[in-house]
Design a protein around this motif. Sequence first.
Motif, PDB file in Angstrom:
ATOM      1  N   LEU A 193       0.835  -1.211   0.000  1.00  0.00           N
ATOM      2  CA  LEU A 193       0.000   0.000   0.000  1.00  0.00           C
ATOM      3  C   LEU A 193       0.865   1.255   0.000  1.00  0.00           C
ATOM      4  N   SER A 210       2.272   1.952  -3.358  1.00  0.00           N
ATOM      5  CA  SER A 210       1.294   1.959  -4.451  1.00  0.00           C
ATOM      6  C   SER A 210       1.157   3.326  -5.121  1.00  0.00           C
ATOM      7  N   GLN A 258      -0.827   5.382  -4.467  1.00  0.00           N
ATOM      8  CA  GLN A 258      -2.256   5.663  -4.452  1.00  0.00           C
ATOM      9  C   GLN A 258      -2.500   6.666  -3.326  1.00  0.00           C
ATOM     10  N   PHE A 293      -4.846   7.519  -0.412  1.00  0.00           N
ATOM     11  CA  PHE A 293      -5.953   6.965   0.362  1.00  0.00           C
ATOM     12  C   PHE A 293      -6.494   8.046   1.276  1.00  0.00           C
ATOM     13  N   GLU A 303     -11.047   0.923   1.772  1.00  0.00           N
ATOM     14  CA  GLU A 303     -10.318   1.415   0.585  1.00  0.00           C
ATOM     15  C   GLU A 303      -8.985   0.680   0.429  1.00  0.00           C
ATOM     16  N   HIS A 304      -8.303   0.359   1.541  1.00  0.00           N
ATOM     17  CA  HIS A 304      -7.036  -0.376   1.458  1.00  0.00           C
ATOM     18  C   HIS A 304      -7.289  -1.817   1.029  1.00  0.00           C
ATOM     19  N   ARG A 341      -9.776  -3.012  -0.620  1.00  0.00           N
ATOM     20  CA  ARG A 341     -10.200  -3.106  -2.019  1.00  0.00           C
ATOM     21  C   ARG A 341      -9.036  -2.862  -2.968  1.00  0.00           C
ATOM     22  N   TYR A 342      -8.121  -1.972  -2.607  1.00  0.00           N
ATOM     23  CA  TYR A 342      -6.946  -1.768  -3.466  1.00  0.00           C
ATOM     24  C   TYR A 342      -6.156  -3.076  -3.584  1.00  0.00           C
ATOM     25  N   GLU A 402      -8.511  -5.720  -5.548  1.00  0.00           N
ATOM     26  CA  GLU A 402      -8.970  -5.344  -6.897  1.00  0.00           C
ATOM     27  C   GLU A 402      -7.833  -4.891  -7.805  1.00  0.00           C
ATOM     28  N   GLN A 403      -6.928  -4.048  -7.258  1.00  0.00           N
ATOM     29  CA  GLN A 403      -5.890  -3.461  -8.109  1.00  0.00           C
ATOM     30  C   GLN A 403      -4.602  -4.274  -8.078  1.00  0.00           C
ATOM     31  N   HIS A 404      -4.144  -4.598  -6.889  1.00  0.00           N
ATOM     32  CA  HIS A 404      -2.821  -5.202  -6.792  1.00  0.00           C
ATOM     33  C   HIS A 404      -2.829  -6.692  -7.133  1.00  0.00           C
TER      34      HIS A 404
END
Length: 469
Positions: A323, A326, A328, A330, A343-344, A346-347, A350-352
């Motif tokens: 995280l 990333s 990203q 947040f 949010e963490h 899901r990242y 879903e993303q990683h």
Amino acid sequence: MAMNSTAVVVARDAASIGKHVTVQGWVRTRRDSKGGFSFIELNDGSCLKNLQVIADGNLPNYQSEILKLAPGCSVSIEGDIVKSGGGGQATEMKAASITVHGWADPELYPLQKKHHTLEKLREWAHLRPRTNTIGAVLRVRNRITRSIHDFFQDEGFLYVQTPIITASDCEGAGSMFHVTTKDPMFRVTSKNLDKVIDPEAPDFFGKPTYLTVSGQLEGEILASALGKIYTFGPTFRAENSNTTRHLSEFWMIEPEAAFFDLTANMDLAERFLKRIVKDAMTHCADDLAFFAEHVEKSLPEVLKNVAEKPFQRVTYTDAVNILLQSKQTFEYPVQWGIDLQTEHERYLTEQHFKSPVIVTDYPKAIKAFYMRQNDDGKTVRAMDILVPRIGEIIGGSQREERLDVLTARMKEMKLNEKDYWWYLDLRRFGTVPHSGFGLGLERMVQFVTGMGNIRDVIPFPRAPGSAEF
Ligand code: ATP
Ligand code: MN
């Protein structure tokens, strides 16, 4: 009458062609043909699709009743199942007689053909099971509950019941509803003096009691004798969290297994989720196709992924580093020691990893006292399973089976050993390594259906400020 009736799901099957049957249900639509007959779409909840019924103008009640049928009317229809002339369905019915049981005034019945939002439907929880969406949700929910029992029974787990009213608070699981016979609204007047209860008098159970937030601690008792058990029952959380993933009353499945370490626990949870998803794909194909078309486009891919690909496993410490690296932004800043937010989660999934992921070995400060401590002195043998769209779907751990370690931790957390005397006895007498987890049924139904709001996957949702029906 109902005893001999045929479900629409059966009548729609080509194997029913040539049979004379009775079907019973609710009219979805009526369409009149210029040829002097009508098409009735009948739904009985047994499947998503309707049975097309052809009502001939010669039927004795054609003018007096059939031409007045509107959405929501209930009927019994007797007739022959024939090969359908039109596309889209294998069969249709030629009605020989139609009995109307209940009318539904089109001026008043809310579920007309026009589309309603899910928010609006929540106000009609007594009628929304008659809609395609909620009907499909409830059939999938039923299938999931069946798979849950099938899975654990096949794995040799015993189904046990833990109490709903409890005096133990499964520390850390969430805020609780108090169970009491004392009326907090009671106001003394001149007429009810005889009913005044001494506020100091003992309450019904002689000690504070609550609605359960988890059956885990009692589940551990039963696993310490029966080996492998699971509970499946209502669970209550009084948190004031108005989110799309929290209910005040939900159903939880909690397996607990003696001689299971965290790896065995994770393997069990992974097999479990895969089984539920595969069963739904096999047995609820029509309903899932509906959700893919109308609710969540990515559903088939996400479900297939869960059913087929191995889940990723990562420690909390590595997850935090992912995280941090990333780039990203947040809403809730990341640093080692925080509780992962949705949010963490899901990242990560879903993303990683682009797959379900099991995060293990969380900091002990953010987890409950009963989780087994690691040798690093900082982390515990916890695991959360994260899935796309939802985030945490399962939370579990290996439990601390060492009496001295457990009591030391309880002291640190200022828990009173006396309140947990029986829990500690399990460590005094024949203690064993053991593990378990909790799955929220509604989060699973959300995941399998793609429904965005948890209030739409339980028939009668309970949430802060909302307990209608
Ligand atoms: P979250 O952090 O998502 O609020 P939690 O960590 O409080 O959940 P646990 O105590 O670990 O939840 O409960 C086990 C499981 O029960 C969760 O993984 C989730 O599937 C489900 N669950 C927990 N709280 C709720 C709730 N309020 N409504 C519906 N399901 C819930
Ligand atoms: Mn949790």
